[in-house]
Design an enzyme around this catalytic site. Structure first.
Site, mmCIF file in Angstrom:
data_model
loop_
_atom_site.group_PDB
_atom_site.id
_atom_site.type_symbol
_atom_site.label_atom_id
_atom_site.label_comp_id
_atom_site.label_asym_id
_atom_site.label_seq_id
_atom_site.Cartn_x
_atom_site.Cartn_y
_atom_site.Cartn_z
ATOM 1 N N SER A 61 9.057 5.718 5.648
ATOM 2 C CA SER A 61 7.809 5.448 4.924
ATOM 3 C C SER A 61 6.549 5.449 5.774
ATOM 4 O O SER A 61 5.446 5.309 5.241
ATOM 5 C CB SER A 61 7.903 4.107 4.186
ATOM 6 O OG SER A 61 8.720 4.234 3.050
ATOM 7 N N LYS A 64 3.769 7.703 4.701
ATOM 8 C CA LYS A 64 2.735 7.349 3.711
ATOM 9 C C LYS A 64 1.339 7.229 4.314
ATOM 10 O O LYS A 64 0.352 7.210 3.570
ATOM 11 C CB LYS A 64 3.121 6.060 2.995
ATOM 12 C CG LYS A 64 4.351 6.199 2.107
ATOM 13 C CD LYS A 64 4.652 4.905 1.358
ATOM 14 C CE LYS A 64 5.772 5.100 0.334
ATOM 15 N NZ LYS A 64 7.109 5.071 0.925
ATOM 16 N N SER A 116 4.859 -0.136 -0.269
ATOM 17 C CA SER A 116 5.524 1.113 0.113
ATOM 18 C C SER A 116 6.167 1.789 -1.095
ATOM 19 O O SER A 116 7.298 2.286 -1.039
ATOM 20 C CB SER A 116 6.597 0.850 1.183
ATOM 21 O OG SER A 116 6.921 2.034 1.869
#
Length: 407
Positions: A61, A64, A116
């Site tokens: 993640s 991101k 997230s």
């Protein structure tokens, strides 16, 4: 007395050795458990710590931060996103958005960075590029523009894919750009946030920040933290990227593929190492007089065309120096604020780059001035002749037509 004196000497020697070891330890870089790690100065891009910085890993993640960067660059925070069919079915962490739901970009970014949420990552991707596939192309294009050399994104969330890779250095380069947005820092340092009810959700959605370095009640809280992003999948292991700033000095740390989940303490150690051992020096401010040029009766001041910074070791007494490009300006014409020379800047024999220098005044050679005047005269003459030829041609056509009419 001799025994007492020896005892005092022993104690003094112990204190000196202990203090020397502590001082020495401050200059030693820390150890980190992640397979790839970097500490970068955000202003200059100089690397202060490195470990496999160019080796690609699955980033989970931490992906991101690129999704967030593209959202800041291509949307407005109050833009309304209409959720499509696919985002609600995203795997992994999510805030459970609905098809046809109207959510503003700001709310999606809070969910992206605090929770997230993979569904909001896909919603932003479709809003910006029309599809996840097209957005992935935009991600890779932007990554190359930022100097990333070991990155290939295939989705906006970081869900594991054998082709989805980046490196510690590339993550740092992306964060270095993202942290330029004050709105990002505001979102990333928020402990909590609540998305108001929407056309598809009667209840508000509370969000909580999982980044312990921004939590003041946490033992991991770090003074000066500007935000960060964690990442984890079974295949990707743990990753983390963050930035911190103290006294105008901003550092970026990135750790990728950490099996031991020590990224919070490792990042703190990296930041402390950077702030304790290095200083950001502003060598020149834009417009500062760098030097004077005195050759062949030409005397002009040369100014910095931009700010110039460099990183200096705090224990070093050396300062950066510069050398001027070997160029005869006396035989050239130029005007005020025109770039005329380059200064090559060095620190401890390390090439820091070049700084273009501007003239503080005009210098027009008479021959050039005459040539310019002649050029203007020639252009004027050509223009007048062109007009005369055009008028004569038109007149000739009219005369010919009139003769034909008479016949």
């Amino acid at each position: 007395m001799r025994t007492l004196r020896n005892l005092l000497l022993f104690i003094l020697s112990f204190l000196i050795i202990t203090n020397w070891n502590i001082a020495k330890a401050k200059t030693n870089p820390p150890t980190v458990s992640a397979e790839g790690a970097i500490l970068m100065d955000a202003t200059t891009g100089e690397i202060l710590f490195q470990k496999n910085i160019n080796k690609p890993f699955p980033p989970a993640s931490t992906t991101k931060i690129m999704t967030a960067l593209l959202a800041f660059e291509n949307t407005k925070l109050d833009d309304v996103v209409v959720v499509g069919k696919k985002p609600p079915f995203a795997d992994g962490s999510k805030i459970y958005i609905f098809e046809g739901e109207n959510i503003i970009v700001k709310d999606l970014l809070y969910a992206l960075l605090l929770e997230s949420a993979n569904d909001t990552a896909e919603a932003l991707a479709e809003h910006i590029s029309g599809s996840v596939e097209e957005f992935s192309k935009l991600m890779n294009k932007r990554a190359k523009e930022l100097g990333c050399e070991n990155t290939n994104f295939v989705n906006p969330s970081g869900l594991y894919d054998g082709k989805h890779r980046t490196s510690a250095k590339d993550l740092a380069l992306i964060m270095r750009e993202l942290v330029k947005y004050p709105e990002y820092i505001e979102i990333a340092t928020s402990l909590s946030y609540k998305i108001d009810p929407t056309n598809k959700s009667k209840e508000g959605r509370p969000l909580w920040n999982k980044n312990k370095l921004i939590q003041k009640y946490s033992s991991y809280y770090y003074d000066g933290i500007e935000g960060g992003k964690t990442g984890y999948t079974v295949q990707s292991q743990h990753s983390y990227v963050a930035s911190a700033q103290r006294n105008g000095h901003r550092l970026v740390a990135a750790l990728i593929y950490d099996k031991n989940k020590t990224y919070f303490e490792d990042t703190i150690n990296l930041f402390n190492y950077g702030f304790n051992n290095f200083s950001l020096i502003k060598m020149f401010k834009k417009g500062d007089v760098v030097t004077e040029y005195n050759e062949k009766n030409l005397n002009i001041k040369l100014k910095a065309s931009e700010d110039f910074y460099y990183i200096k070791e705090k224990t070093s007494s050396d300062n950066a120096i510069f050398t001027l490009e070997n160029k005869d300006l006396s035989s050239q014409s130029f005007i005020k604020d025109e770039k005329v020379l380059n200064a090559s800047i060095f620190y401890k024999d390390k090439d820091l780059g070049t700084l273009p220098l501007l003239s503080d005044s005009d210098h027009i050679i008479k021959a050039d001035a005459t040539a310019q005047a002649m050029s203007k005269f020639s252009k004027t003459t050509v223009t007048i002749l062109s007009i005369l030829i055009t008028l004569i041609t038109i007149a000739s056509i009219i005369i010919v037509r009139n003769r034909k009419l008479r016949l």
